[in-house]
Design a protein around this motif. Structure first.
Motif, PDB file in Angstrom:
ATOM      1  N   ARG A 181       0.828  -1.203   0.000  1.00 11.57           N
ATOM      2  CA  ARG A 181       0.000   0.000   0.000  1.00 11.57           C
ATOM      3  C   ARG A 181       0.864   1.255   0.000  1.00 11.57           C
ATOM      4  O   ARG A 181       0.501   2.255  -0.599  1.00 11.57           O
TER       5      ARG A 181
ATOM      6  N   ALA B 254      -2.019  -2.380 -10.164  1.00  6.77           N
ATOM      7  CA  ALA B 254      -2.083  -2.958  -8.834  1.00  6.77           C
ATOM      8  C   ALA B 254      -3.244  -3.920  -8.667  1.00  6.77           C
ATOM      9  O   ALA B 254      -4.334  -3.683  -9.189  1.00  6.77           O
TER      10      ALA B 254
ATOM     11  N   LEU C  56      -4.881  -5.162  -5.274  1.00  2.73           N
ATOM     12  CA  LEU C  56      -4.782  -4.994  -3.829  1.00  2.73           C
ATOM     13  C   LEU C  56      -5.539  -6.066  -3.085  1.00  2.73           C
ATOM     14  O   LEU C  56      -5.080  -6.653  -2.140  1.00  2.73           O
TER      15      LEU C  56
ATOM     16  N   ALA D  39     -12.227  -6.806  -3.683  1.00  4.74           N
ATOM     17  CA  ALA D  39     -12.612  -5.396  -3.612  1.00  4.74           C
ATOM     18  C   ALA D  39     -13.364  -4.961  -4.866  1.00  4.74           C
ATOM     19  O   ALA D  39     -12.928  -4.101  -5.611  1.00  4.74           O
ATOM     20  N   THR D  40     -14.490  -5.608  -5.095  1.00  2.00           N
ATOM     21  CA  THR D  40     -15.349  -5.203  -6.211  1.00  2.00           C
ATOM     22  C   THR D  40     -16.754  -5.040  -5.674  1.00  2.00           C
ATOM     23  O   THR D  40     -17.113  -5.663  -4.676  1.00  2.00           O
ATOM     24  N   HIS D  41     -17.535  -4.192  -6.321  1.00  2.00           N
ATOM     25  CA  HIS D  41     -18.929  -4.043  -5.904  1.00  2.00           C
ATOM     26  C   HIS D  41     -19.695  -5.256  -6.416  1.00  2.00           C
ATOM     27  O   HIS D  41     -19.700  -5.525  -7.612  1.00  2.00           O
ATOM     28  N   PRO D  42     -20.330  -6.009  -5.506  1.00  2.91           N
ATOM     29  CA  PRO D  42     -20.952  -7.277  -5.935  1.00  2.91           C
ATOM     30  C   PRO D  42     -22.053  -7.098  -6.983  1.00  2.91           C
ATOM     31  O   PRO D  42     -22.338  -8.034  -7.721  1.00  2.91           O
ATOM     32  N   GLN D  43     -22.649  -5.903  -7.046  1.00  2.00           N
ATOM     33  CA  GLN D  43     -23.730  -5.698  -8.021  1.00  2.00           C
ATOM     34  C   GLN D  43     -23.217  -5.308  -9.401  1.00  2.00           C
ATOM     35  O   GLN D  43     -23.972  -5.288 -10.365  1.00  2.00           O
ATOM     36  N   ARG D  44     -21.943  -4.949  -9.473  1.00  2.00           N
ATOM     37  CA  ARG D  44     -21.426  -4.424 -10.732  1.00  2.00           C
ATOM     38  C   ARG D  44     -20.867  -5.562 -11.584  1.00  2.00           C
ATOM     39  O   ARG D  44     -20.239  -6.481 -11.056  1.00  2.00           O
TER      40      ARG D  44
ATOM     41  N   HIS E 185     -18.335  -3.520 -16.378  1.00  3.60           N
ATOM     42  CA  HIS E 185     -18.460  -2.148 -15.876  1.00  3.60           C
ATOM     43  C   HIS E 185     -17.393  -1.802 -14.844  1.00  3.60           C
ATOM     44  O   HIS E 185     -16.949  -0.660 -14.744  1.00  3.60           O
ATOM     45  N   HIS E 186     -16.984  -2.817 -14.064  1.00  2.00           N
ATOM     46  CA  HIS E 186     -15.896  -2.608 -13.103  1.00  2.00           C
ATOM     47  C   HIS E 186     -14.646  -2.128 -13.855  1.00  2.00           C
ATOM     48  O   HIS E 186     -14.030  -1.132 -13.494  1.00  2.00           O
TER      49      HIS E 186
ATOM     50  N   ALA F  50     -15.109   1.442 -15.677  1.00  2.00           N
ATOM     51  CA  ALA F  50     -14.972   2.634 -14.831  1.00  2.00           C
ATOM     52  C   ALA F  50     -13.504   3.016 -14.666  1.00  2.00           C
ATOM     53  O   ALA F  50     -13.157   4.201 -14.697  1.00  2.00           O
ATOM     54  N   PHE F  51     -12.645   2.005 -14.501  1.00  2.86           N
ATOM     55  CA  PHE F  51     -11.225   2.323 -14.321  1.00  2.86           C
ATOM     56  C   PHE F  51     -10.556   2.697 -15.642  1.00  2.86           C
ATOM     57  O   PHE F  51      -9.690   3.560 -15.679  1.00  2.86           O
TER      58      PHE F  51
ATOM     59  N   ARG G 101     -22.397 -10.239 -12.770  1.00  3.88           N
ATOM     60  CA  ARG G 101     -22.064  -9.442 -11.596  1.00  3.88           C
ATOM     61  C   ARG G 101     -20.934 -10.124 -10.833  1.00  3.88           C
ATOM     62  O   ARG G 101     -20.917 -11.353 -10.710  1.00  3.88           O
TER      63      ARG G 101
ATOM     64  N   THR H  34      -7.641  -5.721 -14.083  1.00  2.00           N
ATOM     65  CA  THR H  34      -7.674  -4.319 -13.666  1.00  2.00           C
ATOM     66  C   THR H  34      -6.263  -3.745 -13.635  1.00  2.00           C
ATOM     67  O   THR H  34      -6.016  -2.635 -14.116  1.00  2.00           O
TER      68      THR H  34
END
Lengths: 348, 252
Positions: A91, A123, A125, A129-134, A138-139, A142-143, A170, A186
């Motif tokens: 980090r 990275a 990490l 660490a992903t939004h479960p609905q996305r 789309h994940h 966005a990046f 999802r 990612t």
């Protein structure tokens, strides 16, 4: 000669045929890597360089004066037991946690001076660490959009990690292994030269681990700097070229995996002979350490099987059994980090 | 522009955003309608002296504001809760820019939801009042258009307050608790405090002050619309600034 040393180093590892395979290919792989370093003309100002990193949380010191480098063209394993400060260090490398003191350079420049960080450092990490609905698509989108990239690049990285078929699902429905692949995708979005991956092999099934190993090694072979962490030595054995070993936030070892094995594994041989006393005398004369085991076998230190065999042959002593004593890297790692393990199970 | 696009992708690609948007509008309108239903049997003569058909038609804000605040809060707490914020900051190391982009996108969406809630509530309630023979307000009447605009702005500002609260607390449940407190409990209980303290809450508590902005007939002891919405805007800016400082200083 070199090959011989490599082989004897490898011989100290588990004799599983797969591991032999992996280690030999790793040895040949590191030659390619050297060639790629020479070809790309990379110097030691590239890659990751951490200098005297310290991070205090109140009175607790998570990382203490940790210095290491991760070079381009090789996979550097960042190894340590849980709680050793690996995640905190990663980090800090990514600028998410401010070091209490110390400096970090990426490609020769301080972290804060990177023009377009995501294009220079990728990275992973925390795979969860992903939004479960996305959806995975789309994940990534966005990046990608933060760098002005679009669907094209998202489709590319989905293809690279083999998630094209599930792009519209999802991430809450993903297994940990699929999330790890998404995390690696990612990290690759900006096509960065440096990759910092926290436990990328964690939770992968055997097929996934084999895929990730090949994938990480291929990324390094393209000249990228790949730093990945693990608390499992077994994950390092077939993946890393270089090792940075930490325990309780301090550096325990920094070397190539081969050197690490050579320096830290005890070279020893067990031998059974028809005339053990005679053999023991001959071996002692030859300057090796000999001790008699409870089962009448001899434990010979400071030599290898070939030498013991030659001495026995010269004396005309028939051997019943001759074998190297194998200490797995896991054992070495556990021994080295024994003092540095923060949490230990108490006997009930 | 890249950042706005990215944040908009994040916001639009989770179902909960749209569920919340829909519930804000539906619950807001439904509550506004329920709020006047007990008046429908009465005659004009029995109406209270300061009868304000515009403000009466926006009673549903009481609940809609909570959902809109949570849309703002969730846009940031979801990233902290999942840990995705770390990845976001690897891509966008400038925390100020990240938070600003979030604020713009959230403000845009909540403004739309707020406008829908306001216009639909107003229209539905005026139709009901009219059909019962009670006095109604039309959009052309003096002060009504301004009140509707102020109502929309009020709700959108609550969305920003939610974003700031979420960014400070980094937890959805804590944000909900705090939003219930500042949006519902303090305005209800504060004015009951003794003396000057109670009077202060009745006039200057930013939520109460902001609510005065969408009245056409000024209530007793409340602020005028302009100062009212200004106090809410200043408070929203203040808490946003605080969340910005916290976001910059804290480790992720």
């Amino acid at each position: 000669m070199n090959q011989c040393i490599d082989r004897s180093a490898a011989a100290l590892l588990d004799d599983d045929i797969l591991e032999w395979d992996g280690i030999l290919s790793r040895i040949s792989g590191s030659k390619n890597t050297l060639a790629s370093v020479l070809l790309t003309g990379t110097t030691d100002t590239t890659g990751i360089r951490a200098l005297s990193l310290t991070k205090n949380y109140g009175r607790r010191t998570a990382v203490k004066e940790l210095s290491f480098t991760a070079a381009p063209g090789v996979v550097t394993g960042f190894l340590g037991p849980n709680g050793a400060g690996k995640t905190t260090t990663m980090r800090m490398l990514l600028g998410l946690t401010r070091p209490s003191s110390g400096t970090i350079t990426i490609g020769g420049r301080p972290l804060a001076r990177l023009d377009n960080p995501a294009r220079e450092v990728g990275a992973l990490l925390d795979a969860r660490a992903t939004h479960p609905q996305r959806t995975a698509f789309h994940h990534l989108l966005a990046f990608a959009q933060t760098m002005g990239l679009g669907r094209g690049r998202v489709d590319e990285v989905l293809g690279l990690v083999g998630l094209s078929q599930v792009a519209g699902r999802r991430t809450g429905e993903f297994s940990l292994g699929m999330n790890q692949r998404l995390g690696i995708a990612t990290a690759l979005l900006g096509d960065p030269e440096v990759l910092v991956l926290d436990e990328p092999l964690n939770g992968l099934d055997p097929e996934g681990i084999r895929w990730a190993r090949t994938f990480l090694r291929d990324l390094a072979r393209e000249g990228r700097t790949v730093l990945f962490s693990s608390h499992l030595m077994s994950e390092m054995e077939l993946t890393a070229d270089d090792l940075v070993v930490v325990g309780q936030g301090r550096l325990i070892a920094e070397s190539s995996l081969d050197e690490f094995v050579r320096a830290n594994t005890v070279q020893a041989v067990t031998v059974r002979a028809a005339a053990p006393d005679e053999l023991a005398r001959a071996l002692t004369r030859a300057g090796t350490g000999v001790s008699v085991q409870p089962d009448a076998a001899l434990l010979v230190t400071g030599t290898d099987t070939a030498t013991v065999g030659r001495i026995a042959a010269a004396q005309g002593i028939a051997l019943i059994e001759l074998a190297p004593v194998r200490e797995s890297l896991e054992d070495v790692f556990l021994r080295l980090t024994d003092d540095a393990t923060e949490y230990e199970g108490q006997p009930a | 522009m890249n950042l706005l696009r990215s944040e908009w992708t994040k916001l639009r690609s989770v179902r909960s955003t749209w569920l919340a948007a829909l519930s804000a509008v539906v619950a807001g309108v439904a509550l506004s309608v329920l709020g006047v239903s007990d008046l429908l049997g009465t005659s004009s003569a029995d109406l209270p002296p300061r009868w304000d058909p515009t403000a009466e038609s926006l009673k549903g804000f009481l609940f809609a504001q909570l959902i809109i605040g949570m849309i703002g809060a969730l846009s940031v707490t979801a990233e902290h809760g999942t840990g995705m914020i770390g990845t976001s900051l690897v891509f966008v190391p400038s925390r100020s820019r990240l938070l600003a982009a979030k604020a713009v996108v959230v403000a845009g969406l909540t403004l739309l939801i707020s406008a829908l809630t306001t216009v639909l509530s107003f229209t539905a309630v005026q139709v009901m009042l009219g059909s019962s023979g009670l006095p109604v307000a039309g959009p052309g009447d003096p002060g009504v258009a301004r009140a509707l605009a102020a109502g929309t702005l009020y709700l959108a500002l609550i969305g920003l307050v939610g974003l700031a609260v979420g960014s400070l607390l980094r937890s959805a449940t804590q944000s909900l608790a705090v939003l219930v407190g500042i949006l519902l409990l303090v305005p209800a209980l504060g004015p009951g405090l003794p003396g000057a303290v109670g009077d202060w809450f009745a006039r200057f508590w930013p939520i109460t002050a902001g609510q005065a902005a969408y009245a056409v007939v000024p209530g007793a002891g409340t602020l005028a619309p302009g100062p009212g919405i200004l106090i809410l805007a200043v408070a929203a800016a203040g808490i946003t600034a605080a969340s910005h400082v916290a976001f910059r200083l804290r480790d992720i």
